[in-house]
Design a protein around this motif. Structure first.
Motif: not given
Lengths: 302, 448
Positions: B291, B293, B347, B350-353, B367-370
């Motif tokens: 990622s 990060s 990635w 923002t490494d969120s998707v 989507d990693r958050e949902t």
């Protein structure tokens, strides 16, 4: 597009498809792709296991014990040289380290008798014990070497495979070694790796996959007469990544290809060295599943 | 919204353009700023696209971003022949990686199966004029015609992009190179083949340092190969490599010179209930990415993408099913070789998707958050320029909606293997056979 009708998922067709892929890869542009061929060989191994399992189950149902024992006895007399070879190695391994062996076996025994999730440990003790065997008994007795090759041939028969450790009762199973045509009876599973849980029975069984492999290799070389030194050449080629496909490929070479996979990629079947290191059950049970030998005959047969 | 039509039922394959094998795109990569996009193909060519810069005021107000146009094309690798082994070496570009920019020129590494090359991409928009001894065409002047001397001056000229090979890193690999990765130190990079990983210095071509060697003493003992490798984005001593057995190994070069022994090994125990003939094949990892990060790893195997936390070795923290409906089709996919396809994964900035490809020109975003996934299609007939991509669905049971595609209708020749995500914005580049699609998230453009 995928056909609506599923392809035949039986082992035989998978084996032939896989062999065809390996055969074709030799003429592909860019050289043999190691990764793809390794994966194909895994499929080959899996299909082989299933095929052998089915075959042995069939034989078990059909064979009569008495007939087979006579055949067994006859064949024993024909191969004194192999016995000597194996005995010498066994002597080297086992005799010298008698004390260690005993303690190793002893140490493992209590472990193997723990219940219940020890299904993993059970084969582990079985696997490691043979390495620590007391040798003299094994070496001198002619039968064990054949039991070894026969038993190592045996696909873990279901009745022995998942039985809990404490239950030593496995049914009597008759096993045919397709390569040597030796049949032996596995009584109470003691001659079989997976079921070996006590030192005594294991000593009788004298399991040693690496030795067995050596035995099989000897058979390959002697029986595939058209190219006696083909396999060593092929091994050299395996080490070299090039796999130059210079020789014309025809069906006779398919059997050579098969013999290579009998002795090649035996890393798919765990090695003796690995056995010594990896005493975890998962590894050993995989090894037991994979420890099949002479499938040259089986493949060429169809 | 675009047109609502169902997928065409008529087989138009005979009308399809004949695709030359050499035009098939084999790798896609943005540079660190995202202004340049490089693609490599099976014919050994590299095409670099550059983002057109809009005048500043306009782009920020309207949220319009520049388009990508061809900047330069060059032949990176040629077909080669190994005479000693009687082997053809394919010119297909396996990977392209950009170096961080240090001056006006851009540098990229491109590799085929055997040789890695460093290319310098520079612009020239001036040329010297007024030589004394040469005329405008470069021909030597007759000295007797020279009556006075002048100093040559630089005059503006049409922009010319020059691409020159600066280094050739050859003879480092016996097996097929599958990955290259530039180190964060800006001086070294690694190259991985099936059994070995080498570390090179960008300035030194006659030597490389072997850091991983998993070749067994006896090739018959071979059980796994290296499938991908990457340096950590921030720590120059860490790298990860994936294997055909589905394991990931994190290695620390400070521990020892030869990193055969891993610092951490990430593997998920196999689910015995799912065991089949093809278990080993579908567990082989085809791509691994750190990622941004540096905290997580993203891996792709045949049916899933997984996110791993570097701090947890015993299993992935997230698993997403890409096309689970193919699990019952593995036998057919084995027969037609599709099961060996190597999909990449990426990635977002923002490494969120996370995103990966599939068949039938579909690609999937999660989507990693949902935890939700969406299927999109990269196919010219269904996406006109500036049209919004509509989500697609593969019908696997339940209520069938219009536009759903049945599993047996999937076209397995249309596979999305290679893709890239812009390092800062929501712009993605998808390679579909010989076509490159660039999609952009217009809604969020102003939020970048």
């Amino acid at each position: 597009m995928i056909n609506t009708m599923e392809c035949a998922v039986d082992a035989q067709s998978l084996i032939s498809i896989s062999l065809r892929k390996i055969h074709n890869s030799r003429t592909q542009r860019g050289g043999i792709k190691l990764h793809k061929n390794l994966l194909v060989s895994y499929v080959l191994r899996n299909a082989r296991q299933v095929y052998m399992n089915e075959k042995y189950a069939e034989i078990y149902r059909m064979q009569q014990y008495e007939e087979v024992m006579t055949v067994c006895n006859e064949i024993q007399e024909l191969n004194p040289l192999d016995l000597v070879e194996d005995c010498e190695e066994q002597t080297g391994d086992c005799c010298g380290s008698a004390n260690e062996s005993a303690s190793l076996c002893g140490a493992l025994l209590p472990v193997s008798h723990q219940a219940p999730a020890v299904q993993h440990l059970q084969p582990s003790s079985a696997c490691s014990v043979p390495l620590a065997l007391q040798s003299e008994e094994v070496c001198k007795a002619p039968e064990p070497s054949f039991y070894r090759s026969c038993c190592a041939e045996a696909y873990p028969v279901s009745n022995c495979d998942f039985s809990p450790v404490n239950n030593m009762h496995c049914n009597k199973t008759t096993v045919l070694d397709l390569d040597t045509h030796v049949v032996t009876t596995v009584e109470n599973g003691y001659l079989h790796q997976d079921c070996c849980a006590s030192l005594q029975q294991c000593c009788q069984g004298a399991q040693s996959p690496a030795k067995k492999r050596k035995l099989d290799f000897g058979y390959y070389v002697s029986e595939i007469e058209e190219v006696p030194d083909f396999t060593p050449c092929k091994r050299a080629k395996f080490e070299d990544s090039s796999y130059a496909s210079t020789e014309p490929l025809d069906t006779s070479n398919i059997s050579n290809l098969i013999s290579i996979f009998g002795s090649g990629f035996t890393g798919l079947v765990s090695r003796q060295a690995d056995l010594e290191q990896a005493l975890n059950g998962q590894f050993c049970s995989k090894q037991a599943l994979a420890s099949l030998g002479a499938w040259t005959r089986a493949i060429v047969a169809f | 919204m675009g047109e609502d039509g169902e997928s065409p039922k008529i087989n138009h394959s005979f009308l399809r353009d004949y695709v030359t094998e050499a035009d098939v795109i084999s790798t896609v990569e943005f540079n660190q700023t995202g202004d340049l996009l490089a693609t490599g193909d099976k014919g050994g060519r590299v095409v670099i696209f550059q983002r057109e810069t809009e005048p500043k005021g306009e782009s920020e107000e309207l949220g319009e971003s520049g388009e990508y146009n061809v900047y330069s094309t060059f032949q990176s690798h040629e077909p080669d022949f190994d005479y000693l082994k009687s082997l053809e070496i394919e010119e297909k570009i396996n990977k392209i990686r950009w170096l961080p920019q240090q001056n006006a020129a851009h540098f990229l590494l491109s590799t085929n199966d055997k040789t890695i090359k460093l290319w310098k991409v520079s612009e020239r928009d001036k040329r010297p004029e007024g030589y004394n001894l040469k005329d405008e065409e470069g021909r030597i002047k007759d000295i007797s015609t020279v009556t006075s001397l002048r100093v040559p001056v630089l005059k503006p000229t049409d922009l010319m992009v020059e691409v020159r090979p600066r280094r050739i890193f050859a003879n480092g690999h016996t097996y097929h190179v599958n990955s290259i990765s530039v180190n964060s130190d800006g001086e070294t990079y690694l190259s991985a083949d099936d059994l070995r990983i080498n570390m090179w210095h960008l300035d030194i071509t006659d030597r490389s340092f072997n850091i991983v060697d998993i070749k067994p003493a006896n090739m018959e003992d071979l059980t796994e190969v290296i499938t991908a490798a990457e340096f950590h984005p921030h720590h120059c001593h860490l790298f990860v490599y994936s294997s055909s057995k589905g394991t990931l190994r994190l290695c620390d070069m400070r521990e020892s010179a030869l990193c055969d022994k891993h610092s951490k090994i990430f593997e998920e125990p196999e689910d015995p209930g799912n065991r089949s003939f093809f278990s080993e094949i579908i567990s082989s990892v085809s791509d691994v990415k750190f990622s941004h990060s540096g905290r997580y790893l993203l891996t792709r195997d045949y049916l899933t993408v997984k996110v791993w936390d570097l701090n947890m070795e015993k299993g992935p923290v997230e698993t997403y099913q890409v096309h689970e409906y193919l699990r019952s089709k593995l036998c057919s996919l084995y027969e037609n070789d599709c099961i060996f396809d190597k999909f990449e994964c990426v990635w977002n900035s923002t490494d969120s998707v996370i995103m990966t490809g599939a068949y039938n020109s579909f690609f999937r975003m999660f989507d990693r958050e949902t935890g939700r996934g969406v299927t999109l299609e990269a196919w010219r007939e269904s996406s006109k320029p500036r049209a919004v991509l509509r989500t697609r669905r593969v019908y696997t049971g339940g209520r069938r909606r219009r536009g759903d595609v049945g599993v047996d209708s999937l076209d397995f020749t249309k596979k999305i293997l290679h893709m890239a995500w812009h390092p800062a914005e929501n712009i993605i580049a998808i390679a579909a056979t010989n076509n490159l699609y660039i999609f952009q998230d217009r809604v969020n453009a102003e939020n970048q």
